[in-house]
Design a protein around this motif. Structure first.
Motif: not given
Length: 971
Positions: A219-226
């Motif tokens: 599972t690849s990393k996704g976007p962050s909220s900041r």
């Protein structure tokens, strides 16, 4: 409800592999009284981004399915109680992850109790065996290899080339998945971009198929909220000889926000890695210095008593330096770029677009003989490609959170069907490879060019062997012997070495394209001489298109306290297009010389073009008529015509190919057959020049396709297998007991032609037809469908029979599979249908233009396999767990299947009979395991299990068994 059921029914036909039955479930209760809290709110955030949530039912239970594996923060809240948040909750792929909350009464909603999540030593859901590694754990491991990380799991081993074996299975039985899409091993993303890596060694869910070993799911990393970013650099330059350097960077953040929620986010990363030696030796390596190699390249051959021998054989240990820690000129450089965009279109709809690009350049030594004296000329291998993955996910029905619920919505929450969803994924992957000599690349005629060979053809008179058939002038010598002009004599002049192209190898060659093997090898082939050219150019590419769609829902027939059925239904389709092109270019000059003048077959005694004199015994200065060359044009040849268009000579003049510079020659001067006949080329999905051909090209096009001049083009269709699967799975959870039942169906079609009879290229007569044709009496023990074998291709004396793999004596007595008892090592002669003398003759020559492919080949029969899967996990207590699984696994052939029309075309030529088998069927494995896990301390748990794995069914052997005439028994 009707809309949900209709949607699910529709998706059964178009559904496939999804995120799996990854779920988070638990209970929210009053910490003091233990009373359940109905309609409490559960929120999940990942990297600060709100992902999803739900509310508890009347019994305080909640369940969230269809989650991506990762490390989340989970918060539970209820009016009048202080919210509680557990951070670092590891949600493992394919698991029913358990997380309960106990809330304390309080009136300040701004306060949150934060608890650090601790991964339990004993998992409740032990239906799938293996290991899950989180991003945090990956950072602390002393490896940046996915294979190295996977090998930390019990039952996994990694070879030096990075291939993984699971519990003794072959390495080609292990597959990789990234975000739910199966990919090639070379497409694996950098380890710093992995959110979670799951290794599955047993108890494989029904959603996974086409595998008999194990699964590595990433599972690849996704976007962050900041907005965040990172830069990492490391190097061992000036610290060791291996020269490992790495630079990695990433950036992530929101692109669009609304009401504090991220609606569109991104993550991009890049990695550059350089290794001077990608596989260093533990004890060092011996290499001649560059100075020593330069001396040998200037003088690779010496003379002793006028006998040439390789100068390198005079070296001793003083000429070779001490062992080097790293292998020189073995550099590896790779570049990896990844990107991901996540968009939330609504609370129930989200889309994701991800992809990666990688490029790898690797210097390598072709074999051990190359290492000592020729490492400065190591060839180069380029691999790389890119992939893209689009996912659309839709949750059906009301699945909001945090709002005041109406009575109708509460009723929906507590209906028998909940959390209905479906997901559609589209994947595309391209892999490319290129291998070549770094000096000559695609300048093919440079590989075998050593210099200019002066050459001429002189007019000569020779003895006439048969005066009755000779129609030309005759001159008699003093002994009464007849002489005449019957041809031309080749006279070689001075050979001039080209100082810029292969000057070293030119010194131990017999001419362009022909290397002296004795001088090219030292110490009986232990090492090769200096200056050697890598005689191989190879390229290829593979395109993989994947469609995965899945649907699922939770079924609670008696409410959450009576157990939850998580139902998954899926279908997947995959189409692969593979192309390959291999050329051994060093012999091109030699082949050109053979083809350039082969159309000249003598002299035309009707065409006198002049006179010449030649001394004969007792007759000096005899005068002869000079005849024009006699030519016979070939419909399949092209080089002799094209090279004359290049030199400006006529068809009646000889051409000296070895006097033409390599930059003037091109591959298209040859016809396809002029290269394929010489076995210097192999290809599919490309034409013989290396140009891609359409995917619509068929097997029969090889035998029928011609160009504008009527020459056969020999286009070979690309390899295009088809694969599809359908599965249904129920994961039933009752209190702490988890039971999983699944059924998977796999469809595989090699999508090519295969031999009708694996023992023969041409159709063999059956006993019924043979005895009806010959009028002989068939023995009672011989079946009508037995294949007949005779003592000679010209007679009908029966020597034996065969049915399938079983052989029979002439009287019908079986000898099992021991055909050698019948033929005793002699030549085998099948009674082919259409042999000479039969009423219905056939063309029994695959190279004949009138050969009918339908008499020898059939379409591959698509394979359909059903695979039941069962597993359960039963926690005896919080500290102990019993588990077991039973799986039937089927895998399509992972190799040894590429047999093309070009391979069949040279079937009967010694050394060119194909060993691959396009008619291989899938392999089947039975796998079961039972085990027990016990916590023995706060930091240690022991797992004891017994597993059994049987390769039960390889339906057809990997290599053909051929008995063609006139070749001896061959397997």
């Amino acid at each position: 409800m009707r809309k949900i059921l209709l949607s699910l029914s529709f998706l059964c036909f178009f559904s496939g592999l999804a995120l799996s039955q990854t779920s988070l479930q638990g209970k929210v209760s009053n910490a003091e009284t233990g009373e359940e809290l109905p309609f409490a709110t559960i929120k999940l955030t990942l990297n600060g981004v709100l992902i999803t949530g739900t509310d508890t039912d009347f019994d305080g239970n909640y369940s969230i399915t269809g989650l991506e594996p990762g490390t989340y923060d989970v918060e539970a809240s209820f009016i009048g109680f202080t919210p509680s948040r557990q951070v670092g909750v590891v949600i493992k792929a394919g698991k029913a992850n358990k997380l309960d909350f106990g809330l304390s009464e309080g009136t300040l909603m701004d306060e949150v109790v934060i608890v650090e999540y601790k991964v339990p030593l004993v998992e409740q859901d032990n239906t799938t065996q293996g290991k899950t590694v989180t991003a945090e754990s990956i950072r602390s491991l002393p490896t940046r290899s996915v294979a190295g990380i996977a090998a930390t799991s019990a039952g996994m081993t990694a070879s030096k080339d990075g291939n993984i074996s699971v519990r003794g299975s072959r390495t080609d039985a292990t597959y990789y998945y990234i975000d739910g899409i199966r990919v090639r091993a070379g497409s694996v993303i950098p380890t710093q971009e992995i959110e979670q890596l799951q290794v599955i060694t047993g108890g494989i869910e029904a959603k996974y198929g086409d595998v008999t070993g194990g699964i590595i799911s990433i599972t690849s990393k996704g976007p962050s909220s900041r907005y965040t970013g990172g830069l990492e650099m490391e190097t061992s330059e000036y610290l060791d000889d291996y020269g490992h350097s790495l630079i990695a960077a990433n950036v992530s953040g929101p692109l669009l926000k609304k009401d504090g929620k991220s609606l569109l986010g991104f993550r991009f990363s890049g990695q550059y890695r350089h290794r001077k030696d990608d596989f260093p030796s533990a004890v060092g390596v011996y290499r001649a210095s560059e100075e020593t190699i330069a001396e040998l390249e200037a003088n690779p051959v010496s003379l002793i008593n006028n006998v040439p021998f390789p100068t390198g054989e005079t070296l001793d240990e003083t000429d070779i330096s001490a062992p080097l820690a790293a292998r020189p000129n073995e550099d590896l450089i790779d570049i990896n770029l990844t990107g991901k965009l996540d968009a939330r279109l609504s609370d129930n709809i989200d889309v994701s677009l991800s992809g990666s690009y990688n490029d790898r350049t690797n210097k390598f030594a072709p074999d051990g003989a190359w290492n000592l004296l020729n490492w400065t000329n190591n060839p180069t291998n380029y691999t790389g490609g890119y992939r893209g993955n689009f996912r659309f996910r839709h949750k059906l029905g009301s699945q909001g959170y945090g709002e005041q619920l109406s009575d109708e919505e509460k009723a929906v929450r507590n209906s028998s069907i909940r959390n209905a969803n479906y997901s559609i994924q589209l994947g595309y992957e391209k892999r490319r490879n290129l291998e070549e000599d770094a000096r000559h690349t695609d300048n093919f005629f440079n590989y075998g060019y050593f210099g200019n060979q002066a050459r001429d053809w002189e007019t000569r008179a020779s003895l006439v062997s048969n005066l009755e058939t000779w129609g030309g002038q005759v001159v008699f010598d003093a002994l009464g012997r007849p002489w005449s002009h019957q041809g031309f004599a080749q006279v070689d002049g001075e050979f001039t070495i080209d100082p810029n192209i292969n000057p070293t190898q030119a010194q131990f060659s017999f001419g362009n394209g022909v290397v002296n093997g004795t001088l090219d090898n030292l110490w009986s082939g232990l090492y090769s001489n200096a200056g050697r050219v890598y005689n191989r150019y190879e390229k290829g590419e593979t395109d993989i298109y994947t469609i995965n769609v899945t649907s699922g829902f939770d079924f609670l027939p008696g409410g959450s306290e009576s157990g939850t059925h998580n139902i998954q239904i899926g279908f997947t389709f995959e189409r692969t297009t593979a192309r390959s092109y291999v050329l051994l270019p060093q012999r091109l000059y030699n082949i050109g010389s053979l083809q350039a003048n082969r159309h000249i077959i003598g002299v035309d005694t009707t065409q006198v073009v002049g006179t010449f004199t030649q001394d004969l015994p007792g007759f000096p200065g005899a005068e002869f008529n000079e005849y024009q060359a006699l030519i016979e044009e070939s419909e399949g040849a092209a080089f002799y015509q094209n090279v004359r268009n290049l030199t400006g000579q006529s068809l009646y003049e000889y051409v000296n190919v070895d006097g033409i510079a390599p930059d003037q020659l091109t591959l298209d001067l040859f016809a396809a057959s002029e290269l394929t006949d010489q076995n210097v080329i192999g290809y599919y999905g490309y034409d013989y020049l290396g140009n891609k051909i359409p995917t619509s090209t068929k097997f029969d096009d090889f035998f029928t396709g011609v160009d504008d001049s009527g020459r056969r083009t020999f286009n070979v269709a690309p390899i295009q297998p088809l694969y599809g699967a359908f599965y249904v799975q129920d994961k039933f959870t009752y209190k702490d007991i988890i039971f999983r039942l699944g059924l998977r169906m796999d469809y595989y079609d090699a999508n090519t032609k295969v031999l009708k009879d694996p023992y023969a290229l041409y159709e063999i007569e059956t006993a019924d037809a043979f005895f009806e044709r010959t009028g002989q009496t068939k023995p009672d023990a011989v079946g009508d469908d037995y294949k007949v074998y005779v003592t000679n291709e010209d007679d009908d004396n029966v020597i034996g029979y065969r049915k399938g793999d079983t052989w029979y004596l002439p009287n019908g007595t079986s000898v099992g599979e021991a055909g050698n008892l019948i033929f005793d090592g002699t030549v085998v002669y099948p009674a082919y249908v259409g042999r000479d003398g039969q009423a219905s003759t056939r063309v029994l020559n695959i190279q004949d233009r009138d050969f009918e492919t339908s008499t020898s080949f059939d379409d591959y029969t698509p394979q359909l396999n059903w695979m039941p899967r069962a597993a359960f996990s039963f926690p005896i207590s919080e500290d102990a767990n019993f588990f077991a699984h039973y799986d039937v696994l089927v895998q399509r052939p992972a190799g040894g299947t590429n047999v093309t029309a070009l391979n069949y075309y040279y079937f009967e030529e010694p050394g060119r009979t194909p060993l691959n088998n396009a008619n291989l069927r899938p392999e089947k494995t039975i796998d079961w395991e039972a085990g027990f896990q016990q916590k023995v301390s706060q930091t240690t748990a022991v797992k004891i299990s017994a597993f059994y794995k049987e390769l039960r069914d390889m339906i057809q052997r990997r290599t053909y068994t051929f008995m063609p005439s006139p070749i001896n028994n061959y397997e």
